[in-house]
Motif scaffolding. Sequence first.
Motif: not given
Length: 213
Positions: A146-167
Amino acid sequence: GGMSMVTNDLGEFRVSGLLPGTYVLSANPDDGGMRGILNDSAPGAQAHGENYGYATTFYPGTLSAEQAEPITVGAGDVASASFVLSTARLTRVSGMIRDSQGRPVAGGRLGLRSRTPTSSWGMTGPQIGADGRFSIANVPPGDYSIEVVPMSAGIRPTAGAEFDEVASVPFTAAGQDITDLIITTAPGSTLTGRVIFEGTSKAARPDQVSANS
């Protein structure tokens, strides 16, 4: 590597241009059986009063890739192989996805990927619920992730934004439902590199190269 083809209305198939070698032949219902996944009706489902369906079947008629009989062809050979799709109880996998801080993960993409050596495919699963819950129905027997990928994967997070997490969580579908599976995501990694073209061929352009993992 491998190749796939679609059978005709009589269940017949023909492959030409094979290089000499040994091959493992398998059959999947309905485009890999994936049309039944995520739905409550799969090919052959509800047989015997339970959730049964056609499963990936290896020549000469086994559900086990280890028990498959390889077919060897030489130059100019014509080989024939006939076998019957087997039925098996399908598995439902359900549970909750949370991030490394223990909060429910919502709005991400859920994927299902085969881990069978002789079969390689992936599919996009259902949307993860607002409470982090998910459910994948009608999974044929086999080994998966089972692969979990955030909808924003591949987009560089902006300042203050949380980093994407995967599994990526492995599991085996063996006819028994898997419930209350807890998946915890972790911060993803960034992979960088460079593709170098040798020679003068114009068959490929740098902007047309994709990286697969």
